[in-house]
Design a protein around this motif. Structure first.
Motif, PDB file in Angstrom:
ATOM      1  N   GLU A 108     -26.314 -18.347 110.097  1.00 11.68           N
ATOM      2  CA  GLU A 108     -26.673 -16.994 110.514  1.00 11.68           C
ATOM      3  C   GLU A 108     -28.181 -16.788 110.416  1.00 11.68           C
ATOM      4  O   GLU A 108     -28.801 -16.215 111.318  1.00 11.68           O
ATOM      5  N   LEU A 111     -30.509 -17.805 113.301  1.00 10.57           N
ATOM      6  CA  LEU A 111     -30.569 -17.035 114.545  1.00 10.57           C
ATOM      7  C   LEU A 111     -31.886 -16.277 114.662  1.00 10.57           C
ATOM      8  O   LEU A 111     -32.399 -16.056 115.766  1.00 10.57           O
ATOM      9  N   THR A 112     -32.449 -15.879 113.521  1.00 13.45           N
ATOM     10  CA  THR A 112     -33.653 -15.041 113.551  1.00 13.45           C
ATOM     11  C   THR A 112     -34.842 -15.626 112.795  1.00 13.45           C
ATOM     12  O   THR A 112     -35.937 -15.083 112.874  1.00 13.45           O
ATOM     13  N   ILE A 124     -32.664 -17.002 118.556  1.00 12.77           N
ATOM     14  CA  ILE A 124     -32.792 -15.930 119.539  1.00 12.77           C
ATOM     15  C   ILE A 124     -34.135 -16.027 120.254  1.00 12.77           C
ATOM     16  O   ILE A 124     -34.212 -15.896 121.488  1.00 12.77           O
ATOM     17  N   GLN A 137     -30.265  -7.328 121.705  1.00 14.56           N
ATOM     18  CA  GLN A 137     -30.513  -8.279 120.623  1.00 14.56           C
ATOM     19  C   GLN A 137     -29.705  -7.911 119.377  1.00 14.56           C
ATOM     20  O   GLN A 137     -29.155  -8.780 118.694  1.00 14.56           O
ATOM     21  N   ASP A 138     -29.629  -6.614 119.097  1.00 12.52           N
ATOM     22  CA  ASP A 138     -28.850  -6.159 117.943  1.00 12.52           C
ATOM     23  C   ASP A 138     -27.372  -6.494 118.119  1.00 12.52           C
ATOM     24  O   ASP A 138     -26.706  -6.932 117.170  1.00 12.52           O
ATOM     25  N   LEU A 141     -26.700 -10.210 117.476  1.00 12.96           N
ATOM     26  CA  LEU A 141     -26.594 -10.516 116.054  1.00 12.96           C
ATOM     27  C   LEU A 141     -25.253 -10.059 115.490  1.00 12.96           C
ATOM     28  O   LEU A 141     -24.648 -10.739 114.650  1.00 12.96           O
ATOM     29  N   ALA A 144     -22.437 -12.466 115.944  1.00 12.66           N
ATOM     30  CA  ALA A 144     -22.465 -13.572 114.976  1.00 12.66           C
ATOM     31  C   ALA A 144     -22.133 -14.924 115.605  1.00 12.66           C
ATOM     32  O   ALA A 144     -21.193 -15.605 115.186  1.00 12.66           O
TER      33      ALA A 144
END
Length: 235
Positions: A108, A111-112, A124, A137-138, A141, A144
């Motif tokens: 997780e 991803l960022t 991302i 984008q939110d 996330l 997941a």
């Protein structure tokens, strides 16, 4: 908007067709339960002591067709996600869909963030989805799309199946194609047809033991739901 994410939806429809094409290839692989029971009766065997087991019993040509259908379905569903990501960015203020892909990562955090071998800024950013609107984008996330236990297992499984098929035949994943046979105290009893067999992913891999058609339909449903969730943001 009628054409919203049209290309992604077309890919899902094509995948559904490939999934449906698996069934006719497999429909003739079966045995007759009534004849099992009749044979047991003739032999004077108590049915309670008989046991159903599985044997590989399907033509090689049918296995080849099944593997192609599985691979094509997986590729179309994975492509649908990339097409979705591209159109999301295209409809965002940045508007540049070049080299945009649906972002996946093993963890997780990856991803960022540039952790766990993720690219700078995380997957991302590395997949250029940072060009999308912030609410998109939110939502990404929130979906997941990673491989940790609390991630989206269906989307992550699709991603991994697609990567595997780029390096090996998906037949290796679907070799556990079985039709029932009846044994009593180690003696095989006569078999014919009509009791449906199960087509499952092999043990030790992704979706191990799950029926292939059912699993692919679940994945397709998750991709459709993902498209709809982004569509609900309003464009």
């Amino acid at each position: 908007m009628a054409d919203l994410f049209h290309a992604a939806r077309v890919k899902v429809r094509r995948a559904r067709k490939h999934i449906a094409d698996i069934v006719p290839q497999f429909a003739t692989v079966s045995v007759d339960q009534d004849k099992f029971l009749k044979a047991a009766s003739i032999m004077g065997l108590p049915i309670g002591n008989a046991a159903f087991v599985s044997e590989l019993a399907i033509p090689e040509s049918a296995l080849d067709e099944i593997a192609c259908c599985v691979g094509d379905a997986v590729h179309n569903l994975r492509s649908a996600l990339d097409l979705l990501a591209c159109e999301i960015v295209e409809r965002s203020p940045d508007g540049n869909p070049n080299n945009v892909h649906f972002p996946f990562w093993v963890t997780e955090a990856g991803l960022t963030s540039q952790v766990d071998n993720a690219p700078k800024g995380g997957a991302i950013r590395g997949k250029n989805f940072n060009r999308a609107r912030q609410d998109a984008q939110d939502l990404m996330l929130a979906l997941a799309p990673h491989g940790e236990p609390h991630g989206n297992a269906l989307l992550w499984g699709l991603h991994r199946l697609d990567l595997i098929d780029k390096h090996q035949d998906l037949l290796a994943l679907s070799h556990d194609v079985r039709s029932p046979a009846l044994y009593f105290e180690g003696v095989r009893m006569p078999t014919t047809s009509n009791l449906p067999a199960r087509l499952v992913f092999a043990q030790g891999g992704l979706f191990a033991g799950d029926e292939i058609v059912a699993a692919l339909n679940l994945i397709a449903g998750e991709v459709e739901d993902t498209i709809q969730r982004f569509a609900s943001l309003g464009w």
